[in-house]
Design a protein around this motif. Sequence first.
Motif, PDB file in Angstrom:
ATOM      1  N   SER A   1       3.326   1.888 -14.514  1.00 11.59           N
ATOM      2  CA  SER A   1       3.188   0.587 -13.597  1.00 11.59           C
ATOM      3  C   SER A   1       2.139   1.585 -12.198  1.00 11.59           C
ATOM      4  CB  SER A   1       4.727   0.385 -12.789  1.00 11.59           C
ATOM      5  OG  SER A   1       4.950  -0.595 -11.914  1.00 11.59           O
ATOM      6  N   GLY A   2       2.249   1.147 -11.217  1.00  7.77           N
ATOM      7  CA  GLY A   2       0.500   1.628 -10.747  1.00  7.77           C
ATOM      8  C   GLY A   2       1.207   2.293  -9.802  1.00  7.77           C
ATOM      9  N   ILE A   3       0.351   2.875  -8.652  1.00  3.11           N
ATOM     10  CA  ILE A   3       0.783   3.973  -7.827  1.00  3.11           C
ATOM     11  C   ILE A   3       0.818   3.304  -7.023  1.00  3.11           C
ATOM     12  CG2 ILE A   3      -1.405   4.444  -7.511  1.00  3.11           C
ATOM     13  CD1 ILE A   3      -0.529   7.741  -7.548  1.00  3.11           C
ATOM     14  N   GLY A   4       1.276   3.752  -5.606  1.00  4.99           N
ATOM     15  CA  GLY A   4       1.510   3.522  -4.100  1.00  4.99           C
ATOM     16  C   GLY A   4       0.547   2.686  -3.524  1.00  4.99           C
ATOM     17  N   TRP A   5      -0.249   3.407  -3.600  1.00  7.66           N
ATOM     18  CA  TRP A   5      -1.571   2.324  -3.285  1.00  7.66           C
ATOM     19  C   TRP A   5      -2.034   0.912  -4.121  1.00  7.66           C
ATOM     20  CZ3 TRP A   5      -3.144   7.466  -4.723  1.00  7.66           C
ATOM     21  CH2 TRP A   5      -3.881   7.136  -5.881  1.00  7.66           C
ATOM     22  N   ALA A   6      -1.720   0.878  -5.072  1.00 11.77           N
ATOM     23  CA  ALA A   6      -2.153   0.189  -5.642  1.00 11.77           C
ATOM     24  C   ALA A   6      -1.237  -1.282  -5.069  1.00 11.77           C
ATOM     25  CB  ALA A   6      -1.957   0.144  -7.559  1.00 11.77           C
ATOM     26  N   ALA A   7      -0.253  -0.761  -5.352  1.00  8.76           N
ATOM     27  CA  ALA A   7       1.142  -1.863  -4.931  1.00  8.76           C
ATOM     28  C   ALA A   7       0.559  -2.622  -3.554  1.00  8.76           C
ATOM     29  CB  ALA A   7       2.440  -1.341  -5.066  1.00  8.76           C
ATOM     30  N   GLU A   8       0.377  -1.576  -2.549  1.00  9.95           N
ATOM     31  CA  GLU A   8       0.581  -1.881  -1.305  1.00  9.95           C
ATOM     32  C   GLU A   8      -0.820  -2.504  -1.320  1.00  9.95           C
ATOM     33  OE1 GLU A   8      -0.631  -0.097   3.003  1.00  9.95           O
ATOM     34  OE2 GLU A   8       0.199   1.203   0.812  1.00  9.95           O
ATOM     35  N   LEU A   9      -2.085  -1.904  -2.543  1.00  4.59           N
ATOM     36  CA  LEU A   9      -3.338  -3.191  -2.258  1.00  4.59           C
ATOM     37  C   LEU A   9      -2.653  -4.662  -3.027  1.00  4.59           C
ATOM     38  CD1 LEU A   9      -5.859  -1.070  -3.532  1.00  4.59           C
ATOM     39  CD2 LEU A   9      -5.682  -1.623  -0.893  1.00  4.59           C
ATOM     40  N   ILE A  10      -1.928  -4.715  -3.848  1.00  3.86           N
ATOM     41  CA  ILE A  10      -1.345  -5.899  -4.934  1.00  3.86           C
ATOM     42  C   ILE A  10      -0.629  -7.104  -3.070  1.00  3.86           C
ATOM     43  CG2 ILE A  10       0.808  -6.746  -5.411  1.00  3.86           C
ATOM     44  CD1 ILE A  10      -0.066  -5.038  -7.881  1.00  3.86           C
ATOM     45  N   ASP A  11       0.520  -5.775  -1.731  1.00  2.99           N
ATOM     46  CA  ASP A  11       1.160  -7.005  -1.080  1.00  2.99           C
ATOM     47  C   ASP A  11       0.527  -7.796  -0.214  1.00  2.99           C
ATOM     48  OD1 ASP A  11       3.359  -7.442   0.812  1.00  2.99           O
ATOM     49  OD2 ASP A  11       2.292  -6.297   2.117  1.00  2.99           O
ATOM     50  N   ILE A  12      -1.606  -6.526  -0.267  1.00  2.00           N
ATOM     51  CA  ILE A  12      -2.334  -7.235   1.186  1.00  2.00           C
ATOM     52  C   ILE A  12      -2.559  -8.446   0.622  1.00  2.00           C
ATOM     53  CG2 ILE A  12      -4.364  -6.652   1.922  1.00  2.00           C
ATOM     54  CD1 ILE A  12      -3.259  -3.679   2.454  1.00  2.00           C
ATOM     55  N   ALA A  13      -3.008  -8.851  -0.476  1.00  2.00           N
ATOM     56  CA  ALA A  13      -3.893  -9.718  -1.781  1.00  2.00           C
ATOM     57  C   ALA A  13      -3.349 -10.776  -0.980  1.00  2.00           C
ATOM     58  CB  ALA A  13      -4.853  -9.378  -2.545  1.00  2.00           C
ATOM     59  N   GLY A  14      -1.708 -10.471  -1.292  1.00  2.00           N
ATOM     60  CA  GLY A  14      -0.832 -11.766  -1.227  1.00  2.00           C
ATOM     61  C   GLY A  14      -0.136 -12.039  -2.776  1.00  2.00           C
ATOM     62  N   GLY A  15       0.197 -11.045  -3.141  1.00  2.00           N
ATOM     63  CA  GLY A  15       1.173 -10.405  -4.116  1.00  2.00           C
ATOM     64  C   GLY A  15       2.462  -9.816  -4.426  1.00  2.00           C
ATOM     65  N   THR A  16       3.614 -10.158  -5.803  1.00  3.47           N
ATOM     66  CA  THR A  16       4.421  -9.118  -5.221  1.00  3.47           C
ATOM     67  C   THR A  16       4.821  -8.066  -6.371  1.00  3.47           C
ATOM     68  OG1 THR A  16       6.140 -10.716  -4.053  1.00  3.47           O
ATOM     69  CG2 THR A  16       6.501  -9.160  -5.217  1.00  3.47           C
ATOM     70  N   ASP A  17       4.105  -6.890  -5.547  1.00  4.75           N
ATOM     71  CA  ASP A  17       4.846  -5.445  -7.198  1.00  4.75           C
ATOM     72  C   ASP A  17       5.636  -6.021  -7.699  1.00  4.75           C
ATOM     73  OD1 ASP A  17       4.331  -3.336  -8.483  1.00  4.75           O
ATOM     74  OD2 ASP A  17       4.904  -1.936  -7.021  1.00  4.75           O
ATOM     75  N   ALA A  18       5.997  -5.830  -8.806  1.00  8.38           N
ATOM     76  CA  ALA A  18       6.599  -6.486  -9.930  1.00  8.38           C
ATOM     77  C   ALA A  18       7.725  -4.954 -10.599  1.00  8.38           C
ATOM     78  CB  ALA A  18       6.625  -6.681 -11.714  1.00  8.38           C
ATOM     79  N   PHE A  19       7.382  -3.758  -9.727  1.00 12.54           N
ATOM     80  CA  PHE A  19       8.115  -2.283  -9.650  1.00 12.54           C
ATOM     81  C   PHE A  19       7.793  -2.418  -8.486  1.00 12.54           C
ATOM     82  CE2 PHE A  19       7.417  -3.958 -14.650  1.00 12.54           C
ATOM     83  CZ  PHE A  19       8.615  -3.609 -14.839  1.00 12.54           C
ATOM     84  N   PRO A  20       8.849  -2.105  -7.472  1.00 11.35           N
ATOM     85  CA  PRO A  20       8.918  -1.625  -5.949  1.00 11.35           C
ATOM     86  C   PRO A  20       8.990  -0.481  -6.489  1.00 11.35           C
ATOM     87  CG  PRO A  20       9.481  -3.601  -6.317  1.00 11.35           C
ATOM     88  CD  PRO A  20       9.112  -3.913  -7.132  1.00 11.35           C
ATOM     89  N   GLU A  21       9.920  -0.322  -7.034  1.00 12.14           N
ATOM     90  CA  GLU A  21      10.803   1.007  -7.130  1.00 12.14           C
ATOM     91  C   GLU A  21      10.037   2.006  -7.649  1.00 12.14           C
ATOM     92  OE1 GLU A  21      12.452  -1.184 -11.027  1.00 12.14           O
ATOM     93  OE2 GLU A  21      11.317  -1.311  -8.901  1.00 12.14           O
ATOM     94  N   LEU A  22       9.636   1.779  -8.175  1.00 10.31           N
ATOM     95  CA  LEU A  22       8.555   2.875  -9.386  1.00 10.31           C
ATOM     96  C   LEU A  22       7.371   3.064  -8.265  1.00 10.31           C
ATOM     97  CD1 LEU A  22       8.713   2.163 -13.381  1.00 10.31           C
ATOM     98  CD2 LEU A  22      10.130   3.160 -12.058  1.00 10.31           C
ATOM     99  N   SER A  23       6.458   2.477  -7.862  1.00 15.41           N
ATOM    100  CA  SER A  23       5.458   2.236  -7.184  1.00 15.41           C
ATOM    101  C   SER A  23       5.712   3.376  -5.949  1.00 15.41           C
ATOM    102  CB  SER A  23       4.277   0.868  -6.283  1.00 15.41           C
ATOM    103  OG  SER A  23       5.041   0.422  -5.740  1.00 15.41           O
ATOM    104  N   ALA A  24       6.932   3.392  -5.691  1.00 17.05           N
ATOM    105  CA  ALA A  24       7.054   4.305  -4.131  1.00 17.05           C
ATOM    106  C   ALA A  24       7.152   6.380  -4.724  1.00 17.05           C
ATOM    107  CB  ALA A  24       8.254   3.640  -4.176  1.00 17.05           C
ATOM    108  N   GLN A  25       6.846   6.161  -5.785  1.00 16.58           N
ATOM    109  CA  GLN A  25       7.393   7.080  -6.687  1.00 16.58           C
ATOM    110  C   GLN A  25       5.400   8.280  -7.295  1.00 16.58           C
ATOM    111  OE1 GLN A  25       9.702   9.159  -7.724  1.00 16.58           O
ATOM    112  NE2 GLN A  25      11.453   6.914  -7.315  1.00 16.58           N
TER     113      GLN A  25
END
Length: 273
Positions: A157-181
């Motif tokens: 799954s994607g790295i932290g900033w990718a998940a954050e960019l998804i959130d900024i763009a109006g999406g929800t990261d499917a694996f938030p517990e992994l992107s924090a790693q």
Amino acid sequence: MSHAASHYQRIACLSTEAVETLYALGAEDVIAGISGFTVRPPRAREEKTKISGFSSSSLERILAVQPDLVIGFCDMQADICRDLVKAGIEVHQFNQRTVEGILRMIGVLAALVQREEAGRELIASLRVDIAAARARAAAWTRKPVIYFEEWNDPLMSGIGWAAELIDIAGGTDAFPELSAQPGAKERIIADPQEVVRRAPDIIIATWCGKKFQPAQLTARPGWDAIPAVRNDMLFEIKSPDILSPGPAAITQGLRQISDIIAQWQENQKERQA
């Protein structure tokens, strides 16, 4: 003491985002060597000596360009940076994993080469891009679940900033517990059925320098049940546009994610019509 000698003159960049940022700041004259993965700006590859891969670097090739500073990124470059320090070289090891971290990195690099004003302007323009993506997302009532696949074997799954960019763009990261790693190994999805269970509306693949093969993804057992697969919402973002934590992650990566979500929103409207 001349003004010219008061900041670093020969910077060896072991990571692509440092190269991209120094060029964007108008400080390309101080770059003595670049990562072999550099693609931004394209002319850097012609103009500058390639001194390293990403995690593989030879001390000799770096020392050959006589750097007065080496810029590294993350734990994968820790060993070479330790060797450089032992060889008497100054090293700045960045470790940014967030959007704010990217902006801070730009400010620090600008200070290291006395381009503070250019740094402030670049950060301000990136903040405008971020605000524009947020404003576009504010008009949408539903946030699609997005699975960001950084590697296909094993699934990652994607790295932290990718998940954050998804959130900024109006999406929800499917694996938030992994992107924090921070580490890649900690972002491995052991069971591919877990992606099916999380039912992402959109799948964005960035196979780290390898071309995305949608047919390979859709052929995975049980994945035909995923809304993103059923509705053909599979997209590729090239790794230099999203996986380097520098300006391009915002100017290119965020813009592409925003456009992908806009397309999904349009499709939703059509399906409801």
